[in-house]
Design a protein around this motif. Structure first.
Motif, PDB file in Angstrom:
ATOM      1  N   ARG A 154      80.240 -14.992 -30.079  1.00  0.00           N
ATOM      2  CA  ARG A 154      81.236 -14.840 -28.917  1.00  0.00           C
ATOM      3  C   ARG A 154      81.675 -13.633 -28.187  1.00  0.00           C
ATOM      4  NH1 ARG A 154      85.534 -17.465 -33.329  1.00  0.00           N
ATOM      5  NH2 ARG A 154      84.798 -19.660 -33.006  1.00  0.00           N
ATOM      6  N   SER A 155      80.796 -12.353 -28.734  1.00  0.00           N
ATOM      7  CA  SER A 155      80.751 -11.395 -28.092  1.00  0.00           C
ATOM      8  C   SER A 155      79.658 -11.280 -26.901  1.00  0.00           C
ATOM      9  CB  SER A 155      80.663 -10.013 -29.119  1.00  0.00           C
ATOM     10  OG  SER A 155      79.534  -9.764 -29.637  1.00  0.00           O
ATOM     11  N   GLY A 156      78.894 -12.430 -27.002  1.00  0.00           N
ATOM     12  CA  GLY A 156      78.133 -12.405 -25.761  1.00  0.00           C
ATOM     13  C   GLY A 156      76.430 -12.382 -26.459  1.00  0.00           C
ATOM     14  N   MET A 157      76.181 -12.454 -27.766  1.00  0.00           N
ATOM     15  CA  MET A 157      74.998 -12.406 -28.091  1.00  0.00           C
ATOM     16  C   MET A 157      74.343 -13.895 -28.218  1.00  0.00           C
ATOM     17  SD  MET A 157      72.221 -10.609 -29.636  1.00  0.00           S
ATOM     18  CE  MET A 157      72.836  -9.182 -29.934  1.00  0.00           C
ATOM     19  N   THR A 158      73.115 -14.156 -27.523  1.00  0.00           N
ATOM     20  CA  THR A 158      72.446 -15.363 -27.687  1.00  0.00           C
ATOM     21  C   THR A 158      71.941 -15.434 -29.335  1.00  0.00           C
ATOM     22  OG1 THR A 158      71.827 -14.977 -25.392  1.00  0.00           O
ATOM     23  CG2 THR A 158      70.724 -16.865 -26.604  1.00  0.00           C
ATOM     24  N   VAL A 159      72.055 -16.445 -30.018  1.00  0.00           N
ATOM     25  CA  VAL A 159      71.783 -16.721 -31.090  1.00  0.00           C
ATOM     26  C   VAL A 159      71.161 -18.030 -31.085  1.00  0.00           C
ATOM     27  CG1 VAL A 159      72.730 -16.712 -33.575  1.00  0.00           C
ATOM     28  CG2 VAL A 159      73.786 -15.471 -32.159  1.00  0.00           C
ATOM     29  N   VAL A 160      69.871 -18.088 -31.660  1.00  0.00           N
ATOM     30  CA  VAL A 160      69.054 -19.066 -32.287  1.00  0.00           C
ATOM     31  C   VAL A 160      68.839 -19.196 -33.850  1.00  0.00           C
ATOM     32  CG1 VAL A 160      66.936 -20.273 -31.930  1.00  0.00           C
ATOM     33  CG2 VAL A 160      68.078 -19.162 -30.047  1.00  0.00           C
ATOM     34  N   LEU A 161      69.305 -20.175 -34.373  1.00  0.00           N
ATOM     35  CA  LEU A 161      69.381 -20.249 -35.797  1.00  0.00           C
ATOM     36  C   LEU A 161      68.474 -21.499 -36.087  1.00  0.00           C
ATOM     37  CD1 LEU A 161      71.288 -19.833 -38.344  1.00  0.00           C
ATOM     38  CD2 LEU A 161      72.702 -21.694 -37.429  1.00  0.00           C
ATOM     39  N   VAL A 162      67.662 -21.295 -37.037  1.00  0.00           N
ATOM     40  CA  VAL A 162      66.569 -22.268 -37.697  1.00  0.00           C
ATOM     41  C   VAL A 162      67.255 -22.584 -39.027  1.00  0.00           C
ATOM     42  CG1 VAL A 162      64.247 -22.926 -38.065  1.00  0.00           C
ATOM     43  CG2 VAL A 162      64.854 -21.697 -36.392  1.00  0.00           C
ATOM     44  N   THR A 163      67.416 -23.887 -39.261  1.00  0.00           N
ATOM     45  CA  THR A 163      67.958 -24.167 -40.769  1.00  0.00           C
ATOM     46  C   THR A 163      67.664 -25.573 -40.920  1.00  0.00           C
ATOM     47  OG1 THR A 163      69.887 -24.288 -41.922  1.00  0.00           O
ATOM     48  CG2 THR A 163      70.388 -24.679 -39.921  1.00  0.00           C
ATOM     49  N   HIS A 164      68.038 -25.866 -42.152  1.00  0.00           N
ATOM     50  CA  HIS A 164      67.977 -27.519 -42.345  1.00  0.00           C
ATOM     51  C   HIS A 164      69.474 -27.664 -42.877  1.00  0.00           C
ATOM     52  CE1 HIS A 164      65.708 -26.217 -46.058  1.00  0.00           C
ATOM     53  NE2 HIS A 164      66.695 -26.426 -46.469  1.00  0.00           N
ATOM     54  N   GLU A 165      70.352 -26.925 -43.113  1.00  0.00           N
ATOM     55  CA  GLU A 165      71.338 -27.248 -43.456  1.00  0.00           C
ATOM     56  C   GLU A 165      72.600 -27.540 -42.629  1.00  0.00           C
ATOM     57  OE1 GLU A 165      72.850 -24.508 -47.005  1.00  0.00           O
ATOM     58  OE2 GLU A 165      70.951 -23.341 -46.635  1.00  0.00           O
ATOM     59  N   ARG A 195      71.928 -17.727 -21.552  1.00  0.00           N
ATOM     60  CA  ARG A 195      72.399 -16.440 -22.225  1.00  0.00           C
ATOM     61  C   ARG A 195      73.737 -16.868 -22.797  1.00  0.00           C
ATOM     62  NH1 ARG A 195      69.574 -12.894 -20.353  1.00  0.00           N
ATOM     63  NH2 ARG A 195      68.484 -13.253 -18.485  1.00  0.00           N
ATOM     64  N   GLY A 196      73.805 -16.292 -23.916  1.00  0.00           N
ATOM     65  CA  GLY A 196      75.201 -16.496 -24.684  1.00  0.00           C
ATOM     66  C   GLY A 196      75.471 -17.800 -25.328  1.00  0.00           C
ATOM     67  N   ASN A 205      68.385 -18.293 -17.737  1.00  0.00           N
ATOM     68  CA  ASN A 205      67.895 -18.693 -18.906  1.00  0.00           C
ATOM     69  C   ASN A 205      67.483 -17.671 -19.780  1.00  0.00           C
ATOM     70  OD1 ASN A 205      68.357 -21.318 -18.650  1.00  0.00           O
ATOM     71  ND2 ASN A 205      66.381 -21.896 -17.581  1.00  0.00           N
ATOM     72  N   MET A 206      67.888 -17.480 -20.864  1.00  0.00           N
ATOM     73  CA  MET A 206      67.198 -16.636 -21.847  1.00  0.00           C
ATOM     74  C   MET A 206      65.704 -16.868 -22.430  1.00  0.00           C
ATOM     75  SD  MET A 206      67.577 -13.830 -23.482  1.00  0.00           S
ATOM     76  CE  MET A 206      69.155 -13.405 -23.414  1.00  0.00           C
ATOM     77  N   ILE A 207      65.850 -18.310 -22.778  1.00  0.00           N
ATOM     78  CA  ILE A 207      64.746 -18.947 -23.126  1.00  0.00           C
ATOM     79  C   ILE A 207      64.212 -19.974 -22.277  1.00  0.00           C
ATOM     80  CG2 ILE A 207      63.718 -20.237 -25.098  1.00  0.00           C
ATOM     81  CD1 ILE A 207      65.195 -18.501 -26.998  1.00  0.00           C
ATOM     82  N   SER A 208      63.059 -20.137 -22.019  1.00  0.00           N
ATOM     83  CA  SER A 208      62.512 -21.332 -21.026  1.00  0.00           C
ATOM     84  C   SER A 208      61.473 -21.787 -21.426  1.00  0.00           C
ATOM     85  CB  SER A 208      62.439 -21.012 -19.792  1.00  0.00           C
ATOM     86  OG  SER A 208      62.075 -22.029 -19.080  1.00  0.00           O
ATOM     87  N   VAL A 209      61.517 -23.095 -22.425  1.00  0.00           N
ATOM     88  CA  VAL A 209      60.041 -23.584 -22.902  1.00  0.00           C
ATOM     89  C   VAL A 209      59.650 -24.792 -22.362  1.00  0.00           C
ATOM     90  CG1 VAL A 209      59.472 -24.859 -25.043  1.00  0.00           C
ATOM     91  CG2 VAL A 209      60.997 -22.667 -25.344  1.00  0.00           C
ATOM     92  N   ARG A 210      58.503 -24.799 -21.955  1.00  0.00           N
ATOM     93  CA  ARG A 210      57.722 -25.987 -21.095  1.00  0.00           C
ATOM     94  C   ARG A 210      56.650 -26.347 -21.519  1.00  0.00           C
ATOM     95  NH1 ARG A 210      61.708 -26.062 -19.751  1.00  0.00           N
ATOM     96  NH2 ARG A 210      62.862 -25.500 -17.612  1.00  0.00           N
ATOM     97  N   ASP A 211      56.686 -27.703 -22.183  1.00  0.00           N
ATOM     98  CA  ASP A 211      55.610 -28.372 -22.722  1.00  0.00           C
ATOM     99  C   ASP A 211      54.719 -27.545 -23.808  1.00  0.00           C
ATOM    100  OD1 ASP A 211      56.223 -30.438 -20.862  1.00  0.00           O
ATOM    101  OD2 ASP A 211      55.140 -29.497 -19.285  1.00  0.00           O
ATOM    102  N   ILE A 212      55.169 -26.774 -24.423  1.00  0.00           N
ATOM    103  CA  ILE A 212      54.538 -26.142 -25.202  1.00  0.00           C
ATOM    104  C   ILE A 212      53.837 -26.895 -26.557  1.00  0.00           C
ATOM    105  CG2 ILE A 212      55.480 -23.620 -24.920  1.00  0.00           C
ATOM    106  CD1 ILE A 212      56.898 -23.926 -27.351  1.00  0.00           C
ATOM    107  N   THR A 213      52.567 -26.654 -27.045  1.00  0.00           N
ATOM    108  CA  THR A 213      51.803 -27.344 -27.943  1.00  0.00           C
ATOM    109  C   THR A 213      51.365 -26.077 -28.562  1.00  0.00           C
ATOM    110  OG1 THR A 213      49.776 -27.402 -26.970  1.00  0.00           O
ATOM    111  CG2 THR A 213      51.059 -29.230 -26.744  1.00  0.00           C
ATOM    112  N   ARG A 214      51.155 -26.440 -30.250  1.00  0.00           N
ATOM    113  CA  ARG A 214      50.721 -25.569 -31.022  1.00  0.00           C
ATOM    114  C   ARG A 214      49.688 -26.137 -31.755  1.00  0.00           C
ATOM    115  NH1 ARG A 214      47.835 -22.087 -32.756  1.00  0.00           N
ATOM    116  NH2 ARG A 214      48.156 -19.903 -33.702  1.00  0.00           N
TER     117      ARG A 214
END
Lengths: 271, 450
Positions: free
Chosen positions: A193-204, A33-34, A3-12
């Protein structure tokens, strides 16, 4: 552990004077990853807060967030800076390029903050990174001499130059027209595609469609976690906010969910 | 999800990609190490100052003017102090001048001639004995009076000093031409005279005075020498007088007044201390000896003589000048402070303007300290540039003053360094608040700042 990112029960929770604002109300998910993940949600849904947490610009009130094996919620300010520098490549809606610096200098900036890399090597790596995004011939141009799409590609080159574990793009096409948006999304897709983990935030929805997995946030909670291929099969792909549950919403409500109307939602800790 | 399918993105080699995720203890240590160095940060600060040269110059102007005025005033102050010192010491340094003076309480009325208070050649001889006054190097008994001097058609009234050959050693006189009064001249009461520079110029405008005859109080004298100008103006500069042998002055020119009860009196005895640090010792030795010789109480309550300490006068004058210089410099330093406030003002504006840039830098990994240092360096560079330009301007002003001939301003390295140091301190002090504002910005807020 893959896991690149592991989020558990987070609140803010933000405190604005007497008022408590629950921006996130307990989310859990993993990103491997990826992966190429789009986080969607209308304004005020908490997706910006989530992005700030993933980007280590903020820490959760409760819950745990592990990035590339690091327990982010336990880190101090200066350690968060180091994590941002080495693990995360940011791409912003407004590009955030330094106006008085050339493309090359802008791209080399994160390496300066890493430290211990000679100037010549920083410039060489920045040049390499600019060539990756197809701007090898624009290195000495300043931001105002570049088109919006080119500026965003410089910003992507800057995000890549540190060879981060995670590319975090916040509305990367928000300030671009349709054609250049497509160029930028193609670039992000290629990087993934070359292996980078990408997280995209959008509303489109069009933009989110480039991703392979969709996390939909609403009211600080995870609404849906589906592959994008399945996300819009049930209905018109151009109106994803017209989900079956909201079929009878008014035009104003639909526009608001699509993020096209302002919502008094941008609570900040302080200004 | 499979990765590394297409190496479309150049440079993203497999090796690099796969090493990063390994967060072993070693990799974690590496993660916290490093950070931007201060040289790099300084470069960023200078770059942002270069980007707006006019604003940079105007901001530095306050400090520039402050430093320039401090440097110029200190140089002028030192110059005038040196001028005053030179004028006081033109007739010799470390001098103690002994004169007769009635005991205190007599309302300035001097005792009648012939009383024990008179200074004599014998007193001078006793003072010259190294066993009595070991801290003195030279002792010169002198007898002065005024006389009308006539040379051909020209005449003037001048101070005539009877002196011994030791005189030029004390008073730093050099001869422009001819010779000085000799022991032989004194013993023979020769009618010879050495002219001060101004007297020679007045009586012999053609500069041919040497060897000529002139008349003083009706007696004929031969000019055997002309003194070089001493340049001083205070304390009866010898430039405006003439010198004859002591015996000649006492017995031929002013004989009626000089003879006192079988002894020949002198008007002053000038003692030169061996060094400036020995003047105080010499002074007490003189007091002790003269009180013994004249049977005066040792506490000095009824002294019939007074000793003028040149060093003490010099110190008083020097202190006064220094106080004045410091006072003026302090006023100038206030403008330095005002310049510092100008820097703070502009830095606060600059931080506000560059909020988004600060947010970006933080997002890219700048720590609070890095941002703080960047803005501190900016205000330090502003005050440093102002300080250096101020040094140049202050030096230019001092040189202009020197050129104008009013006085010779003296630039000094320590004053320059002090002004520059003060300017940098001002920049540091007034840079802290803006830099802290910048460092404490929340990156999330800063990135969205419009």
């Amino acid at each position: 552990m893959n896991n690149m990112i592991s989020v558990r029960d987070i609140t803010r929770v933000y405190h604005t004077g007497e008022i408590e604002v629950h921006a996130l109300r307990g989310l859990s998910f993993d990103i491997e990853r990826g992966e190429f993940v789009a986080i969607m949600g209308p304004s005020g849904s908490g997706k910006s807060t989530l992005m700030n947490l993933i980007g280590c610009l903020d820490t959760p009130t409760t819950g745990s967030y592990t990035l590339d094996g690091l327990p982010v919620e336990q880190l101090e300010m200066s350690q968060l800076s180091a994590v941002r520098n080495r693990k995360i490549g940011f791409v912003f809606q407004q590009f955030h390029l330094l106006a008085r610096s050339t493309a090359l200098e802008n791209v080399a900036l994160p390496l300066a903050y890493r430290g211990g890399i000679p100037a010549a090597e920083r410039m060489a790596r920045a040049a390499e990174s600019l060539e990756r995004v197809g701007l090898g011939d624009r290195m000495d141009h300043r931001p105002q001499q570049l088109s919006g799409g080119q500026q965003q590609r410089v910003a992507i080159a800057r995000a890549l130059v540190t060879q981060p574990a995670l590319l975090l793009a916040d509305e990367p096409t928000g300030a671009l027209d349709t054609r250049t948006s497509a160029e930028v999304m193609d670039l992000l897709t290629d990087l993934n595609r070359s292996g980078m983990t990408v997280v995209l935030v959008t509303h489109e929805p069009d933009v989110a469609h480039s991703a392979r997995r969709l996390l939909e946030i609403r009211d600080g909670k995870l609404m849906r976690d589906v592959p994008t291929a399945e996300a819009w099969t049930a209905h018109d792909p151009h109106t994803p906010h017209l989900a079956p549950t909201s079929g009878n919403a008014s035009p104003v409500e639909r526009a608001r969910r699509a993020g096209r109307l302002p919502v008094a939602s941008r609570w900040r800790k302080s200004v | 999800m499979s990765t590394h399918e297409r190496p479309l993105v150049r440079g993203a080699t497999k090796g690099e990609r796969e090493v990063l995720p390994q967060t072993s203890a070693q990799a974690e240590d590496e993660l916290w190490a490093g950070g931007i160095g201060w040289i790099e940060t300084l470069g960023m600060s200078l770059a942002s100052l270069r980007a707006n040269p006019l604003r940079t110059f105007l901001t530095a102007l306050g400090v520039l003017i402050g430093v320039a005025s401090v440097v110029a005033l200190l140089a002028i102050g030192r110059g005038s102090q040196a001028a005053i010192t030179a004028s006081i010491t033109a007739n010799g340094a470390n001098l103690l001048t002994i004169r007769t003076q009635g005991p205190p309480g007599q309302g300035g009325v001097r005792g009648a001639v012939g009383e024990g208070g008179t200074l004599t050649v014998a007193d001078a001889t006793a003072l010259a004995n190294p066993q009595n006054v070991p801290d003195a190097s030279f002792v010169s008994p002198e007898y002065s009076g005024n006389a009308q001097i006539v040379a051909g058609a020209l005449n003037m009234n001048a101070r005539v000093t009877g002196a011994l050959p030791v005189y030029p050693s004390l008073h730093n006189n050099t001869l422009a031409e001819g010779v000085f009064v000799s022991e032989e001249d004194n013993r023979a009461m020769a009618n010879v005279v050495v002219l001060g520079a101004n007297v020679a110029a007045t009586l012999f405008p053609n500069g041919d005075g040497l060897g000529q005859q002139l008349r003083m109080n009706g007696k004929s004298f031969q000019v055997i020498g002309v003194l070089a100008s001493s340049g001083g103006s205070g304390f009866g500069s010898v430039d405006d007088g003439v010198i004859v042998p002591l015996n000649t002055a006492q017995r031929k020119l002013f004989g009626a007044r000089a003879a006192v009860g079988g002894e020949w009196s002198v008007s002053t005895i000038v003692v030169q201390a061996a060094s400036s640090s020995q003047t105080d010792a010499a002074l007490s030795e003189i007091n002790l000896l003269l009180r013994q010789r004249k049977n005066l109480p040792e506490d000095g309550s009824s002294d019939t003589f007074s000793v003028l300490n040149q060093a003490a006068i010099l110190q008083t004058v020097t202190q006064t000048t220094q106080m004045l210089t410091l006072f003026l410099s302090a006023i100038a330093a206030i403008s330095l402070l005002v310049g510092g406030i100008g820097i703070m003002n502009i830095m606060l504006v600059s931080v506000r303007e560059r909020t988004r840039e600060i947010g970006l830098r933080k997002a890219l990994g700048a720590r609070e300290g890095d941002i703080m240092l960047q803005f501190l360096f900016e205000s330090l560079a502003l005050s440093g540039v102002g300080g250096l330009l101020g040094l140049a301007l202050g030096a230019a002003i001092a040189m202009l003053v020197s050129q104008s001939g009013v006085l010779q301003a003296q630039l000094s390295l320590d004053a320059a360094l002090m002004a520059l140091g003060f300017a940098l301190a001002v920049g540091l002090f007034f840079g802290i608040a803006p830099a802290r504002n910048a460092a404490r910005l929340d990156p999330i807020v800063a990135l969205r700042y419009e």
